[in-house]
Write a protein that holds these residues in place. Structure first.
Motif, PDB file in Angstrom:
ATOM      1  N   ARG A  50       8.889 -23.747  27.963  1.00  0.00           N
ATOM      2  CA  ARG A  50       9.988 -22.774  27.937  1.00  0.00           C
ATOM      3  C   ARG A  50      11.308 -23.451  28.305  1.00  0.00           C
ATOM      4  O   ARG A  50      11.344 -24.304  29.193  1.00  0.00           O
ATOM      5  CB  ARG A  50       9.716 -21.629  28.913  1.00  0.00           C
ATOM      6  CG  ARG A  50       8.565 -20.749  28.499  1.00  0.00           C
ATOM      7  CD  ARG A  50       8.386 -19.615  29.483  1.00  0.00           C
ATOM      8  NE  ARG A  50       7.301 -18.726  29.074  1.00  0.00           N
ATOM      9  CZ  ARG A  50       6.924 -17.648  29.754  1.00  0.00           C
ATOM     10  NH1 ARG A  50       7.554 -17.336  30.873  1.00  0.00           N
ATOM     11  NH2 ARG A  50       5.931 -16.898  29.323  1.00  0.00           N
ATOM     12  N   GLU A  51      12.353 -22.972  27.680  1.00  0.00           N
ATOM     13  CA  GLU A  51      13.681 -23.537  27.949  1.00  0.00           C
ATOM     14  C   GLU A  51      14.083 -23.275  29.402  1.00  0.00           C
ATOM     15  O   GLU A  51      13.924 -22.163  29.912  1.00  0.00           O
ATOM     16  CB  GLU A  51      14.708 -22.887  27.001  1.00  0.00           C
ATOM     17  CG  GLU A  51      16.029 -23.620  26.972  1.00  0.00           C
ATOM     18  CD  GLU A  51      17.030 -22.947  26.048  1.00  0.00           C
ATOM     19  OE1 GLU A  51      18.227 -23.171  26.259  1.00  0.00           O
ATOM     20  OE2 GLU A  51      16.617 -22.204  25.143  1.00  0.00           O
ATOM     21  N   GLY A  52      14.549 -24.304  30.079  1.00  0.00           N
ATOM     22  CA  GLY A  52      15.023 -24.146  31.452  1.00  0.00           C
ATOM     23  C   GLY A  52      13.939 -24.169  32.509  1.00  0.00           C
ATOM     24  O   GLY A  52      14.230 -24.089  33.704  1.00  0.00           O
ATOM     25  N   MET A  53      12.676 -24.264  32.096  1.00  0.00           N
ATOM     26  CA  MET A  53      11.583 -24.280  33.065  1.00  0.00           C
ATOM     27  C   MET A  53      11.328 -25.705  33.544  1.00  0.00           C
ATOM     28  O   MET A  53      11.309 -26.644  32.753  1.00  0.00           O
ATOM     29  CB  MET A  53      10.306 -23.700  32.430  1.00  0.00           C
ATOM     30  CG  MET A  53       9.127 -23.591  33.393  1.00  0.00           C
ATOM     31  SD  MET A  53       9.437 -22.528  34.828  1.00  0.00           S
ATOM     32  CE  MET A  53       9.438 -20.901  34.049  1.00  0.00           C
ATOM     33  N   THR A  54      11.156 -25.849  34.853  1.00  0.00           N
ATOM     34  CA  THR A  54      10.803 -27.155  35.418  1.00  0.00           C
ATOM     35  C   THR A  54       9.479 -27.005  36.159  1.00  0.00           C
ATOM     36  O   THR A  54       9.066 -25.877  36.483  1.00  0.00           O
ATOM     37  CB  THR A  54      11.870 -27.629  36.430  1.00  0.00           C
ATOM     38  OG1 THR A  54      11.894 -26.680  37.520  1.00  0.00           O
ATOM     39  CG2 THR A  54      13.254 -27.714  35.805  1.00  0.00           C
TER      40      THR A  54
ATOM     41  N   LEU B 159      -1.100  -3.242  32.347  1.00  0.00           N
ATOM     42  CA  LEU B 159      -1.235  -4.568  31.737  1.00  0.00           C
ATOM     43  C   LEU B 159      -0.468  -5.577  32.576  1.00  0.00           C
ATOM     44  O   LEU B 159       0.715  -5.391  32.846  1.00  0.00           O
ATOM     45  CB  LEU B 159      -0.679  -4.549  30.308  1.00  0.00           C
ATOM     46  CG  LEU B 159      -0.686  -5.889  29.555  1.00  0.00           C
ATOM     47  CD1 LEU B 159      -2.112  -6.306  29.205  1.00  0.00           C
ATOM     48  CD2 LEU B 159       0.162  -5.804  28.291  1.00  0.00           C
ATOM     49  N   THR B 160      -1.149  -6.641  32.993  1.00  0.00           N
ATOM     50  CA  THR B 160      -0.469  -7.641  33.802  1.00  0.00           C
ATOM     51  C   THR B 160      -1.059  -9.020  33.539  1.00  0.00           C
ATOM     52  O   THR B 160      -2.059  -9.149  32.829  1.00  0.00           O
ATOM     53  CB  THR B 160      -0.523  -7.274  35.306  1.00  0.00           C
ATOM     54  OG1 THR B 160       0.419  -8.073  36.020  1.00  0.00           O
ATOM     55  CG2 THR B 160      -1.910  -7.476  35.897  1.00  0.00           C
ATOM     56  N   GLY B 161      -0.420 -10.008  34.108  1.00  0.00           N
ATOM     57  CA  GLY B 161      -0.874 -11.386  33.930  1.00  0.00           C
ATOM     58  C   GLY B 161       0.193 -12.313  34.476  1.00  0.00           C
ATOM     59  O   GLY B 161       1.378 -11.964  34.486  1.00  0.00           O
ATOM     60  N   SER B 162      -0.205 -13.453  34.948  1.00  0.00           N
ATOM     61  CA  SER B 162       0.748 -14.395  35.517  1.00  0.00           C
ATOM     62  C   SER B 162       1.631 -14.994  34.424  1.00  0.00           C
ATOM     63  O   SER B 162       1.382 -14.807  33.227  1.00  0.00           O
ATOM     64  CB  SER B 162       0.003 -15.504  36.260  1.00  0.00           C
ATOM     65  OG  SER B 162      -0.751 -14.944  37.318  1.00  0.00           O
ATOM     66  N   ILE B 163       2.639 -15.740  34.852  1.00  0.00           N
ATOM     67  CA  ILE B 163       3.582 -16.362  33.924  1.00  0.00           C
ATOM     68  C   ILE B 163       2.853 -17.200  32.860  1.00  0.00           C
ATOM     69  O   ILE B 163       1.895 -17.904  33.158  1.00  0.00           O
ATOM     70  CB  ILE B 163       4.597 -17.241  34.698  1.00  0.00           C
ATOM     71  CG1 ILE B 163       5.583 -17.901  33.728  1.00  0.00           C
ATOM     72  CG2 ILE B 163       3.901 -18.282  35.579  1.00  0.00           C
ATOM     73  CD1 ILE B 163       6.722 -18.637  34.404  1.00  0.00           C
ATOM     74  N   ALA B 164       3.329 -17.071  31.614  1.00  0.00           N
ATOM     75  CA  ALA B 164       2.848 -17.884  30.481  1.00  0.00           C
ATOM     76  C   ALA B 164       1.371 -17.688  30.157  1.00  0.00           C
ATOM     77  O   ALA B 164       0.736 -18.559  29.582  1.00  0.00           O
ATOM     78  CB  ALA B 164       3.141 -19.371  30.734  1.00  0.00           C
ATOM     79  N   MET B 165       0.840 -16.518  30.502  1.00  0.00           N
ATOM     80  CA  MET B 165      -0.567 -16.233  30.186  1.00  0.00           C
ATOM     81  C   MET B 165      -0.742 -15.556  28.821  1.00  0.00           C
ATOM     82  O   MET B 165      -1.855 -15.376  28.357  1.00  0.00           O
ATOM     83  CB  MET B 165      -1.188 -15.343  31.276  1.00  0.00           C
ATOM     84  CG  MET B 165      -1.455 -16.067  32.577  1.00  0.00           C
ATOM     85  SD  MET B 165      -2.633 -17.435  32.362  1.00  0.00           S
ATOM     86  CE  MET B 165      -3.182 -17.643  34.067  1.00  0.00           C
ATOM     87  N   GLY B 166       0.375 -15.145  28.211  1.00  0.00           N
ATOM     88  CA  GLY B 166       0.266 -14.483  26.911  1.00  0.00           C
ATOM     89  C   GLY B 166       0.325 -12.972  26.989  1.00  0.00           C
ATOM     90  O   GLY B 166      -0.084 -12.273  26.068  1.00  0.00           O
TER      91      GLY B 166
ATOM     92  N   HIS C   7       6.947 -22.755  42.053  1.00  0.00           N
ATOM     93  CA  HIS C   7       7.497 -21.746  42.953  1.00  0.00           C
ATOM     94  C   HIS C   7       7.114 -20.340  42.473  1.00  0.00           C
ATOM     95  O   HIS C   7       6.723 -19.483  43.277  1.00  0.00           O
ATOM     96  CB  HIS C   7       9.025 -21.870  43.043  1.00  0.00           C
ATOM     97  CG  HIS C   7       9.642 -20.799  43.894  1.00  0.00           C
ATOM     98  ND1 HIS C   7       9.498 -20.763  45.273  1.00  0.00           N
ATOM     99  CD2 HIS C   7      10.374 -19.703  43.569  1.00  0.00           C
ATOM    100  CE1 HIS C   7      10.124 -19.693  45.745  1.00  0.00           C
ATOM    101  NE2 HIS C   7      10.661 -19.039  44.741  1.00  0.00           N
ATOM    102  N   ILE C   8       7.223 -20.105  41.164  1.00  0.00           N
ATOM    103  CA  ILE C   8       6.860 -18.794  40.598  1.00  0.00           C
ATOM    104  C   ILE C   8       5.391 -18.486  40.901  1.00  0.00           C
ATOM    105  O   ILE C   8       5.041 -17.364  41.274  1.00  0.00           O
ATOM    106  CB  ILE C   8       7.145 -18.750  39.075  1.00  0.00           C
ATOM    107  CG1 ILE C   8       8.656 -18.742  38.834  1.00  0.00           C
ATOM    108  CG2 ILE C   8       6.501 -17.521  38.426  1.00  0.00           C
ATOM    109  CD1 ILE C   8       9.071 -18.999  37.402  1.00  0.00           C
ATOM    110  N   LEU C   9       4.544 -19.500  40.760  1.00  0.00           N
ATOM    111  CA  LEU C   9       3.116 -19.298  41.038  1.00  0.00           C
ATOM    112  C   LEU C   9       2.884 -18.854  42.484  1.00  0.00           C
ATOM    113  O   LEU C   9       1.985 -18.042  42.749  1.00  0.00           O
ATOM    114  CB  LEU C   9       2.313 -20.583  40.771  1.00  0.00           C
ATOM    115  CG  LEU C   9       2.057 -20.945  39.301  1.00  0.00           C
ATOM    116  CD1 LEU C   9       1.149 -22.156  39.226  1.00  0.00           C
ATOM    117  CD2 LEU C   9       1.426 -19.781  38.534  1.00  0.00           C
ATOM    118  N   THR C  10       3.686 -19.365  43.413  1.00  0.00           N
ATOM    119  CA  THR C  10       3.497 -18.990  44.823  1.00  0.00           C
ATOM    120  C   THR C  10       3.852 -17.520  45.060  1.00  0.00           C
ATOM    121  O   THR C  10       3.374 -16.914  46.019  1.00  0.00           O
ATOM    122  CB  THR C  10       4.357 -19.849  45.790  1.00  0.00           C
ATOM    123  OG1 THR C  10       5.746 -19.568  45.560  1.00  0.00           O
ATOM    124  CG2 THR C  10       4.085 -21.331  45.619  1.00  0.00           C
ATOM    125  N   LEU C  11       4.670 -16.941  44.184  1.00  0.00           N
ATOM    126  CA  LEU C  11       5.079 -15.540  44.332  1.00  0.00           C
ATOM    127  C   LEU C  11       4.088 -14.579  43.674  1.00  0.00           C
ATOM    128  O   LEU C  11       4.147 -13.372  43.895  1.00  0.00           O
ATOM    129  CB  LEU C  11       6.464 -15.321  43.692  1.00  0.00           C
ATOM    130  CG  LEU C  11       7.617 -16.179  44.236  1.00  0.00           C
ATOM    131  CD1 LEU C  11       8.876 -15.917  43.443  1.00  0.00           C
ATOM    132  CD2 LEU C  11       7.839 -15.902  45.713  1.00  0.00           C
TER     133      LEU C  11
END
Length: 200
Positions: free
Chosen positions: A147-151, A11-18, A157-161
């Motif tokens: 999300r708290e602390g997210m800019t 099971l996988t998925g990018s950040i904030a995909m649920g 940057h996370i998406l590029t990884l």
């Protein structure tokens, strides 16, 4: 030669995909779940097994409450060589925990490995079928920035990884769309579980 043991679902998925939401729904369907991130937190938490090795490699990054995330993050962020050192400590321990989990659930029809970087780190080679959790890009961005602390900069940057969502979906055996209501997502999960039960 037929495979013995449970069907291993990646099971996988990018950040904030649920992904966490879908993982919880799979557990509700009675499927044992191995959460790689949760295992890392446990290993790096208070009295965690990896603390001595991490402190030796990165002095001053651990304390009584476990890894000091900001300090360790600062030590490895944007530094591939330091990140490799950390991964060499963490990955074998997680792999061993996953092996123990599989041994404990050897009689289950299916198990789920929740692995955020399934494609990026080669984990897809150790699973039988892959579920990718996806949502439209605007939905993903809105969730992430809430999300708290997210800019916006951190999010980009996370998406590029991460492997692009479209590529993940193309490589998946199954895609769960979470850009809908929770009820619709749950219906997709139930239908998929039924399908996997019948085909395994």
């Amino acid at each position: 030669m037929s495979k013995t043991g449970p069907l291993i679902i990646g099971l996988t998925g990018s950040i904030a995909m649920g992904k966490s939401t879908v993982a919880a729904m799979l557990v509700e369907e009675g499927i044992p779940l191995f959460d790689a991130d949760a295992e890392v937190y446990r290993l790096q938490g208070p009295k965690g097994a990896l603390l001595p090795a991490i402190e030796t490699a990165f002095p001053g990054t651990t304390g009584p409450e476990g890894v000091l995330r900001q300090k360790l993050g600062a030590a490895v962020f944007g530094n591939p060589d330091q990140l490799k050192i950390l991964e060499a400590i963490v990955h074998p321990a997680v792999a061993e925990a996953r092996r123990q989990f599989l041994a404990e659930h050897d009689d289950a029809p299916m198990v789920v490995f929740d692995i955020p970087l399934l494609f990026e780190k080669g984990g897809y080679q150790g699973v039988d079928t892959i579920i990718v959790v996806s949502a439209p890009a605007p939905v993903q961005r809105a969730r992430a920035l809430a999300r708290e602390g997210m800019t916006a900069e951190k999010f980009d940057h996370i998406l590029t990884l991460q492997t692009p969502d479209a590529e993940k979906c193309a490589r998946a055996d199954h895609v769960i769309d979470t850009g809908t209501s929770l009820a619709e997502t749950r219906a997709q999960v139930r239908a998929l579980v039924k399908n996997l039960q019948q085909s395994h």
